[in-house]
Design an enzyme around this catalytic site. Sequence first.
Site, PDB file in Angstrom:
ATOM      1  CG  LEU A 315      28.662   2.875  24.862  1.00  0.00           C
ATOM      2  CD1 LEU A 315      27.222   3.282  25.105  1.00  0.00           C
ATOM      3  CD2 LEU A 315      29.055   3.155  23.420  1.00  0.00           C
ATOM      4  CG  HIS A 316      35.938   5.236  25.551  1.00  0.00           C
ATOM      5  ND1 HIS A 316      36.367   6.410  24.992  1.00  0.00           N
ATOM      6  CD2 HIS A 316      36.080   4.289  24.586  1.00  0.00           C
ATOM      7  CE1 HIS A 316      36.774   6.196  23.756  1.00  0.00           C
ATOM      8  NE2 HIS A 316      36.599   4.911  23.481  1.00  0.00           N
ATOM      9  CB  ALA A 317      34.977  10.120  28.160  1.00  0.00           C
ATOM     10  CD  GLU A 388      37.097   4.064  20.344  1.00  0.00           C
ATOM     11  OE1 GLU A 388      36.833   2.980  20.888  1.00  0.00           O
ATOM     12  OE2 GLU A 388      37.139   5.142  20.959  1.00  0.00           O
TER      13      GLU A 388
END
Length: 389
Positions: A315-317, A388
């Site tokens: 859970l990156h930006a 992704e």
Amino acid sequence: MATLFVVATPIGNLEDLSPRAARVLAEAPVIAAEGVNRTRKLLSHLGLKKKVISCREANRKRAAREVVEILGGGRDVALVSDAGSPGLSDPGGYVVAQTATAGFRVSPIPGPSALAAALSVSGLEGAPHVFLGFLPSKPGARKKLAVQGAAAGWPLVMYEAPHRLAASSRDLLEVLGDRAVVLCRELSKVNEEVAHTSLSALAKAASEKETRGEITLVIAGGDKLTGRDPEAPLAKMERLLQNGIKEASQPPSRLAKLVAKECGLTRDEVYQRLLTLKQEPEETVEVDSAMSDVPMMDNSETINKQLTVENGLGLHARVAARIADTVQNYDCHVLLVKGNVEAEGDSVLSILTLDAPKGSSLVIKAWGPQASDAVCALSELFAQRFGED
């Protein structure tokens, strides 16, 4: 003593990488990168194979500890962001702070920066200026930040996501008035655009045509926001709430909603202040359908679902932004829970506090009229690995 090199990388055109930056990347034993895959592409372009460790928003604390350990072992580290200069609206600032606190040398390798590039082509007074970083996704928080930034009357520089440009430009127009603005899009890339316009024209154009690419806005300075300084919205809120309590013409929830809209604040913060002014516990305050998203949870009506983070970067930006944007499309309240940590589903910063890498197990809690739809949408996002992988 080992050194943390803070290396600026291209924001688009790879020719912008300085010879010194290329040399440092070649010599550093370890690269700490905001986006591992993106950095590996850059290293491949340079013909380099390096150890790359992840340093994204979701794991910045762990990344900082790892960087300090490597430096403590006598090896240099090169810190890079996805694009531009690390430490400007990315996790690099935290790593730099922790490295300096640990007593290690920090050395900048200057180069590309969307902030500097945008100012250079704006034709506006560049110093002093106020850099706001990425604008908040929620209108109330966005307006409040704009008011705070514009309090001194200096030019403002900010980053924004393309899908929020129309809404943000309307909010900025409402708060700041119709100022000159320079839209810098896809700087140094094939589709680069530098448009000198006004906030009203930008809001109109953005609402009529979809904008794509990375965006930096430079807004002209103006008079100090008389009556709109950082404390003004709060003072106005106090006055309106006091009058509303005296008149008793609106249910508390409805009053909070109206005051929040008038002051450019969130309904939650206005509602909490209203509770304090009335000196009543939350459960005794009337709640109507207009405030169904106020976080007052009825456990019997709460939907719980366990999900696993499957995408490689966790859970990156950018993933957090997709989650928050999804939640905001539904009339409900959503919490993401990891262990003992809870995060508001419509807040990017709150989601990032979960520090959830790949394999993390989360519980989604949702309640409100469209809770079921929101959970289904989030489940699909997680199942698709946020597009992704």
